[in-house]
Design an enzyme around this catalytic site. Structure first.
Site, PDB file in Angstrom:
ATOM      1  N   ASN A   9      -2.278  11.049  22.557  1.00 30.37           N
ATOM      2  CA  ASN A   9      -0.963  10.122  22.858  1.00 30.37           C
ATOM      3  C   ASN A   9      -0.672   9.742  21.337  1.00 30.37           C
ATOM      4  O   ASN A   9      -1.154   8.974  20.746  1.00 30.37           O
ATOM      5  CB  ASN A   9      -1.359   8.968  23.684  1.00 30.37           C
ATOM      6  CG  ASN A   9      -0.199   7.889  23.542  1.00 30.37           C
ATOM      7  OD1 ASN A   9       0.735   8.301  23.324  1.00 30.37           O
ATOM      8  ND2 ASN A   9      -0.519   6.577  23.970  1.00 30.37           N
ATOM      9  N   TRP A  10       0.516  10.495  20.871  1.00 30.15           N
ATOM     10  CA  TRP A  10       1.007  10.497  19.615  1.00 30.15           C
ATOM     11  C   TRP A  10       1.761   9.083  19.548  1.00 30.15           C
ATOM     12  O   TRP A  10       2.230   8.624  18.132  1.00 30.15           O
ATOM     13  CB  TRP A  10       1.812  11.573  19.027  1.00 30.15           C
ATOM     14  CG  TRP A  10       0.995  12.961  19.088  1.00 30.15           C
ATOM     15  CD1 TRP A  10      -0.145  13.185  19.230  1.00 30.15           C
ATOM     16  CD2 TRP A  10       1.625  14.015  18.566  1.00 30.15           C
ATOM     17  NE1 TRP A  10      -0.528  14.389  19.201  1.00 30.15           N
ATOM     18  CE2 TRP A  10       0.515  15.185  18.647  1.00 30.15           C
ATOM     19  CE3 TRP A  10       2.839  14.571  18.224  1.00 30.15           C
ATOM     20  CZ2 TRP A  10       0.776  16.456  18.167  1.00 30.15           C
ATOM     21  CZ3 TRP A  10       2.998  15.993  17.749  1.00 30.15           C
ATOM     22  CH2 TRP A  10       1.818  16.649  17.876  1.00 30.15           C
ATOM     23  N   LYS A  11       2.189   8.509  20.505  1.00 30.59           N
ATOM     24  CA  LYS A  11       2.814   7.174  20.272  1.00 30.59           C
ATOM     25  C   LYS A  11       4.137   7.323  19.622  1.00 30.59           C
ATOM     26  O   LYS A  11       4.568   8.628  19.605  1.00 30.59           O
ATOM     27  CB  LYS A  11       2.077   6.026  20.013  1.00 30.59           C
ATOM     28  CG  LYS A  11       0.728   5.906  20.661  1.00 30.59           C
ATOM     29  CD  LYS A  11      -0.025   4.461  20.229  1.00 30.59           C
ATOM     30  CE  LYS A  11      -1.247   4.311  20.862  1.00 30.59           C
ATOM     31  NZ  LYS A  11      -1.877   3.328  20.950  1.00 30.59           N
ATOM     32  N   HIS A  95       0.799   2.888  30.365  1.00 27.19           N
ATOM     33  CA  HIS A  95      -0.030   2.767  29.208  1.00 27.19           C
ATOM     34  C   HIS A  95       0.029   1.117  29.371  1.00 27.19           C
ATOM     35  O   HIS A  95       1.300   0.581  29.328  1.00 27.19           O
ATOM     36  CB  HIS A  95       0.397   3.392  28.137  1.00 27.19           C
ATOM     37  CG  HIS A  95      -0.316   3.411  26.774  1.00 27.19           C
ATOM     38  ND1 HIS A  95      -0.266   2.134  26.010  1.00 27.19           N
ATOM     39  CD2 HIS A  95      -1.202   4.165  26.293  1.00 27.19           C
ATOM     40  CE1 HIS A  95      -1.191   2.393  24.861  1.00 27.19           C
ATOM     41  NE2 HIS A  95      -1.709   3.605  25.260  1.00 27.19           N
ATOM     42  N   GLU A  97       0.559  -0.410  26.395  1.00 27.97           N
ATOM     43  CA  GLU A  97       1.849  -0.762  25.512  1.00 27.97           C
ATOM     44  C   GLU A  97       3.021  -1.027  26.590  1.00 27.97           C
ATOM     45  O   GLU A  97       3.849  -1.978  26.450  1.00 27.97           O
ATOM     46  CB  GLU A  97       1.978   0.103  24.304  1.00 27.97           C
ATOM     47  CG  GLU A  97       0.686  -0.134  23.455  1.00 27.97           C
ATOM     48  CD  GLU A  97       0.550   1.124  22.531  1.00 27.97           C
ATOM     49  OE1 GLU A  97       1.265   2.116  22.488  1.00 27.97           O
ATOM     50  OE2 GLU A  97      -0.673   0.857  21.916  1.00 27.97           O
ATOM     51  N   GLU A 167      -8.560   2.321  29.848  1.00 24.26           N
ATOM     52  CA  GLU A 167      -8.152   1.745  28.420  1.00 24.26           C
ATOM     53  C   GLU A 167      -8.416   0.302  28.409  1.00 24.26           C
ATOM     54  O   GLU A 167      -7.306  -0.371  28.773  1.00 24.26           O
ATOM     55  CB  GLU A 167      -6.848   2.292  28.212  1.00 24.26           C
ATOM     56  CG  GLU A 167      -6.640   3.822  28.084  1.00 24.26           C
ATOM     57  CD  GLU A 167      -5.665   4.347  27.231  1.00 24.26           C
ATOM     58  OE1 GLU A 167      -5.942   5.186  26.081  1.00 24.26           O
ATOM     59  OE2 GLU A 167      -4.563   3.647  27.146  1.00 24.26           O
ATOM     60  N   GLY A 173      -6.482   1.057  19.719  1.00 25.28           N
ATOM     61  CA  GLY A 173      -5.689   0.948  18.393  1.00 25.28           C
ATOM     62  C   GLY A 173      -6.405  -0.314  17.534  1.00 25.28           C
ATOM     63  O   GLY A 173      -6.054  -0.652  16.369  1.00 25.28           O
ATOM     64  N   SER A 209      -9.725   3.556  21.010  1.00 24.11           N
ATOM     65  CA  SER A 209     -10.537   3.887  19.711  1.00 24.11           C
ATOM     66  C   SER A 209     -11.460   5.135  19.910  1.00 24.11           C
ATOM     67  O   SER A 209     -12.708   5.060  19.287  1.00 24.11           O
ATOM     68  CB  SER A 209     -11.115   2.585  19.270  1.00 24.11           C
ATOM     69  OG  SER A 209     -10.093   1.693  18.803  1.00 24.11           O
ATOM     70  N   GLY A 230      -5.493   7.958  21.004  1.00 27.34           N
ATOM     71  CA  GLY A 230      -4.368   7.435  20.273  1.00 27.34           C
ATOM     72  C   GLY A 230      -4.334   7.906  18.835  1.00 27.34           C
ATOM     73  O   GLY A 230      -4.281   9.022  18.506  1.00 27.34           O
TER      74      GLY A 230
HETATM   75  C1  PEP Z   1      -4.120   5.180  23.388  1.00 28.20           C
HETATM   76  O1  PEP Z   1      -3.023   4.948  22.897  1.00 28.20           O
HETATM   77  O2  PEP Z   1      -4.196   5.357  24.687  1.00 28.20           O
HETATM   78  C2  PEP Z   1      -5.227   4.872  22.653  1.00 28.20           C
HETATM   79  C3  PEP Z   1      -6.376   4.792  23.509  1.00 28.20           C
HETATM   80  O3  PEP Z   1      -5.212   4.488  21.202  1.00 28.20           O
HETATM   81  P1  PEP Z   1      -6.302   4.577  20.414  1.00 28.20           P
HETATM   82  O4  PEP Z   1      -7.218   5.677  20.448  1.00 28.20           O
HETATM   83  O5  PEP Z   1      -5.604   4.447  19.027  1.00 28.20           O
HETATM   84  O6  PEP Z   1      -7.151   3.158  20.436  1.00 28.20           O
END
Ligand code: PEP
Length: 247
Positions: A9-11, A95, A97, A167, A173, A209, A230
């Site tokens: 997931n490049w956000k 997600h 976010e 998640e 993050g 993470s 992410g």
């Molecule tokens: C995500 O954005 O779905 C995510 C898990 O981010 P990260 O790996 O940076 O925690």
């Protein structure tokens, strides 16, 4: 035997040049994988370019979100049919976010998952608890409520066509990963709820993470079928190593 799936997931990161470079690097570094599928979810505006780069490659394409309507006067939204048209196979929905920054409800998430399915996109439905909810001992209640909205919306065949991503919000993050045992506990709970709804074979990804160094310990857990990644998916070497860890 469930196949593994690793999704990047490049956000809201990148540019035309960065997308091209990251994909070239990834295609160079990714070894042939027998039992793992890999997908990346760039920002909407780079999907078409990404699709062109990924033609005839093993890497699939996904979107980070999908509009809840078929089409029409919804300024700024992107329809599922458009994502399919741009070569997507997956769409992330719900997600954390989106849930927290854009106030998406369980019902809206279910609606988005339904419209994705209608257009032959596999929805990757995210669920997860906040730190306050975990500390209050409410993790499984929160997950159950988020899942109920999905179970209430889909028949068995539809339910068997989705992917769930667990998640924990406190791990996204933050560099703070759930331990393999913490993640497995929730994954087993999700698996049990899926089983009750005749969908025990649905893939359940862990996200929060995930990095090359912790991926293997997570992916060997009985109910963890891969990862939603992410930050680490923006680094080709790191992401390729995570994909290898899933094999
Ligand atoms: C995500 O954005 O779905 C995510 C898990 O981010 P990260 O790996 O940076 O925690």
């Amino acid at each position: 035997m469930r196949r593994k799936l690793v999704v990047g997931n490049w956000k809201m990161h990148g540019s035309n040049a960065a997308t091209a470079e990251l994909l070239s690097e990834l295609l160079r570094l990714l070894p042939p994988l027998k039992s793992t599928d890999v997908a990346v979810c760039p920002p909407f505006v780079y999907l078409t370019a990404a699709c062109q780069r990924l033609v005839d490659s093993p890497i699939k394409l996904g979107a980070q979100n999908v509009g809840a309507a078929e089409q029409g006067a919804f300024t700024g939204e992107i329809a599922a049919s458009m994502l399919r048209d741009c070569g997507c196979d997956f769409a992330i929905v719900g997600h954390s976010e989106r849930r927290h920054l854009f106030a998406e409800s369980n019902e809206q998430v279910a609606e988005k998952a339904a419209i994705a399915l209608r257009h032959e996109l596999t929805p990757i439905i995210c669920v997860g608890e906040s730190l306050a909810e975990r500390e209050a001992g409410k993790t499984l209640d929160v997950i159950a409520r988020q899942l109920e909205a999905i179970f209430g919306r889909f028949n068995t065949a539809e339910l068997n066509s989705v992917v769930i991503a667990y998640e924990p919000v406190w791990a996204i993050g933050t560099g703070r990963t759930a331990t393999p045992a913490q993640a497995q506990e929730v994954h087993a709970f999700i698996r049990q709820r899926l089983q009750i709804n005749n969908a025990a074979a649905v893939s359940i990804l862990y996200g929060g993470s995930v990095k090359a160094e912790n991926a293997k310990a997570l992916f060997v857990q009985a109910d963890i079928d891969g990862g939603l990644v992410g930050g680490a998916s923006l680094n080709a070497e790191e992401f390729a190593a995570i994909c290898r860890a899933a094999e």
